[in-house]
Design a protein around this motif. Sequence first.
Motif, PDB file in Angstrom:
ATOM      1  N   LYS A  28       0.818  -1.210   0.000  1.00 21.00           N
ATOM      2  CA  LYS A  28       0.000   0.000   0.000  1.00 21.00           C
ATOM      3  C   LYS A  28       0.853   1.262   0.000  1.00 21.00           C
ATOM      4  CE  LYS A  28      -4.501   0.475  -0.121  1.00 21.00           C
ATOM      5  NZ  LYS A  28      -5.307  -0.201  -1.134  1.00 21.00           N
ATOM      6  N   ARG A  29       0.587   2.152  -0.965  1.00 22.55           N
ATOM      7  CA  ARG A  29       1.214   3.470  -0.994  1.00 22.55           C
ATOM      8  C   ARG A  29       0.191   4.561  -0.710  1.00 22.55           C
ATOM      9  NH1 ARG A  29       2.737   5.147  -5.850  1.00 22.55           N
ATOM     10  NH2 ARG A  29       4.221   6.601  -4.971  1.00 22.55           N
ATOM     11  N   ASP A  30      -0.983   4.413  -1.291  1.00 23.83           N
ATOM     12  CA  ASP A  30      -2.062   5.368  -1.087  1.00 23.83           C
ATOM     13  C   ASP A  30      -3.365   4.644  -1.396  1.00 23.83           C
ATOM     14  OD1 ASP A  30      -2.895   6.022  -4.048  1.00 23.83           O
ATOM     15  OD2 ASP A  30      -0.709   6.110  -4.018  1.00 23.83           O
ATOM     16  N   THR A  31      -4.463   5.368  -1.398  1.00 24.60           N
ATOM     17  CA  THR A  31      -5.772   4.722  -1.552  1.00 24.60           C
ATOM     18  C   THR A  31      -6.029   4.208  -2.961  1.00 24.60           C
ATOM     19  OG1 THR A  31      -6.747   6.905  -1.985  1.00 24.60           O
ATOM     20  CG2 THR A  31      -6.785   6.100   0.293  1.00 24.60           C
ATOM     21  N   SER A  32      -5.237   4.657  -3.931  1.00 25.29           N
ATOM     22  CA  SER A  32      -5.496   4.266  -5.320  1.00 25.29           C
ATOM     23  C   SER A  32      -4.448   3.333  -5.898  1.00 25.29           C
ATOM     24  CB  SER A  32      -5.579   5.521  -6.208  1.00 25.29           C
ATOM     25  OG  SER A  32      -4.331   6.211  -6.182  1.00 25.29           O
ATOM     26  N   SER A  33      -3.494   2.883  -5.105  1.00 25.23           N
ATOM     27  CA  SER A  33      -2.401   2.074  -5.640  1.00 25.23           C
ATOM     28  C   SER A  33      -2.014   0.980  -4.661  1.00 25.23           C
ATOM     29  CB  SER A  33      -1.177   2.953  -5.933  1.00 25.23           C
ATOM     30  OG  SER A  33      -0.059   2.151  -6.264  1.00 25.23           O
ATOM     31  N   HIS A  76       8.331   8.788  -6.357  1.00 23.63           N
ATOM     32  CA  HIS A  76       8.330   7.537  -7.116  1.00 23.63           C
ATOM     33  C   HIS A  76       9.684   6.869  -7.005  1.00 23.63           C
ATOM     34  CE1 HIS A  76       7.829   4.638 -10.386  1.00 23.63           C
ATOM     35  NE2 HIS A  76       6.536   4.897 -10.314  1.00 23.63           N
ATOM     36  N   HIS A 109       1.634   3.533 -15.587  1.00 18.66           N
ATOM     37  CA  HIS A 109       2.193   4.866 -15.365  1.00 18.66           C
ATOM     38  C   HIS A 109       3.173   5.169 -16.513  1.00 18.66           C
ATOM     39  CE1 HIS A 109       0.820   3.514 -11.419  1.00 18.66           C
ATOM     40  NE2 HIS A 109       0.692   4.784 -11.089  1.00 18.66           N
ATOM     41  N   GLY A 138       0.984  -0.439  -5.154  1.00 21.03           N
ATOM     42  CA  GLY A 138       2.441  -0.426  -5.237  1.00 21.03           C
ATOM     43  C   GLY A 138       3.025  -1.200  -6.395  1.00 21.03           C
ATOM     44  N   PRO A 196       6.899   6.594  -0.724  1.00 19.91           N
ATOM     45  CA  PRO A 196       5.684   7.230  -0.197  1.00 19.91           C
ATOM     46  C   PRO A 196       4.933   7.979  -1.284  1.00 19.91           C
ATOM     47  CG  PRO A 196       7.594   7.696   1.191  1.00 19.91           C
ATOM     48  CD  PRO A 196       8.114   7.056  -0.043  1.00 19.91           C
ATOM     49  N   PHE A 197       3.656   8.177  -1.068  1.00 22.53           N
ATOM     50  CA  PHE A 197       2.821   8.884  -2.034  1.00 22.53           C
ATOM     51  C   PHE A 197       3.394  10.274  -2.295  1.00 22.53           C
ATOM     52  CE2 PHE A 197      -1.078  11.444  -2.984  1.00 22.53           C
ATOM     53  CZ  PHE A 197      -1.289  10.905  -4.239  1.00 22.53           C
ATOM     54  N   GLY A 198       3.467  10.661  -3.565  1.00 27.02           N
ATOM     55  CA  GLY A 198       4.036  11.947  -3.936  1.00 27.02           C
ATOM     56  C   GLY A 198       5.445  11.829  -4.475  1.00 27.02           C
TER      57      GLY A 198
END
Length: 464
Positions: free
Chosen positions: A208-213, A389, A434, A215, A385-387
């Motif tokens: 998990k990195r964020d709510t939409s990914s 890459h 991506h 990883g 982390p989110f933000g």
Amino acid sequence: MGGVFVLRKPRNGNKCRRFDRCNTMRQTETELFLEETRERRRGRRRSFFLDMILLFRPCSYNILFLSLLLLSSSSSSETDNLSPRNQTLRPLEELNKLKAIQQHLRKINKPYIKTIHSSDGDIIDCVLLHHQPAFDHPRLRGQKPLEPPERPRGHNKRIGLRPKSFQLWSMEGETCPEGTVPIRRTKEEDILRANSVSVFGKKLRHFKRDTSSNGHEHAVGYVTGEKYYGAKASINVWAPKVQNQYEFSLSQIWIISGSFGNDLNTIEAGWQVSPELYGDNYPRFFTYWTNDAYQATGCYNLLCSGFVQTNSDIAIGAAISPSSSYKGGQFDVTLLIWKDPKHGNWWLEFGSGILVGYWPSFLFTHLREHASMVQYGGEVVNSSPFGTHTSTQMGSGYFAEEGFTKSSYFRNIQVVDWDNNLVPSPNLKVLADHPNCYDIQGGSNRAWGNYFYYGGPGKNPKCP
């Protein structure tokens, strides 16, 4: 260990009679003191007790030794018990963890009749065919590997390099005897790199990195909408840079059936760089399978009962060499996965006509019949982390537009139809999760049939 290092005066008097001797003693004691301080500040990952047990590995099974170790820890001075380091020690927990590791090692490291030490640090054990991990499965216990099936029509065995030419462990002429299979030995440190024994050897689907990914990022070609009974492609091998040990970069073929919920069935094979699994950055030949979307079933290579190896020349999980170089020589391997029309098992061929083994059909639910999708391409784990890459590379680390000798590729992409025929992949589509980080471009010509270039550097000005 764990005590306070004290600088002492020279024993023979309060003064040194020779300046050089006194200076040398002070220098030595100072160096020891600084080294002790650095060691204590370093914050080693494993606890004191586990270090001691591993240090005295020949005694790790000696219950008396372990009992004395625990007893000595309980009799530490009151001052020692007040130190921050000792307050975090959990000797029973560490002991139970070590016991679980040793038990798992005994389960997957089978008795061998020959051992080969590879130049890359691997230990290859030559294990009798019917002693390999697959035969721990209740459905296979007491049986022997099956005979090779009929290959798909339209498949030509290329006359090319033999296995010893592209795996490091066999480059010095070492071989396993007939009737055995080469298995990469799992070591304590391999399991210690994983979060736990239960997840060792498994592909963690949700990072998990964020709510939409979750990883995992992909650049793939795929076909869907029909019934598929196998796939084939040639893939060039690279050694992409991986940012940290919790990430990986791979290129593979996926044979897929079921939904993308809890009942997903997959068969996978290709090459990967995975520091967590292997402890290095070599590209390695690997296999994988699951029948419940990477939850409880399946594993890499031969790390659980599942895949049945039949070949004595290929070590699954061993390093591939050589690899391709930017603007230089290109080295690719051909993979063929197909369903045996007679027995229903899924077979794997690697390189120039080398049968590696098979996945028994009973391992699966949906794949007992056929696949509903086939994918080809690359995958990385992005743990940043989110933000931000990761800078983990996919393929060669260069975008698809770079083309031959610079970008990574899949060529001669085919599928196996209902009548056991190899045919060009119909309606091959390409997709990148991506595209500013990793992209893909497809094409077709007479020499390469259906093909695509793919990959990328990860973090770059367009991929924040």
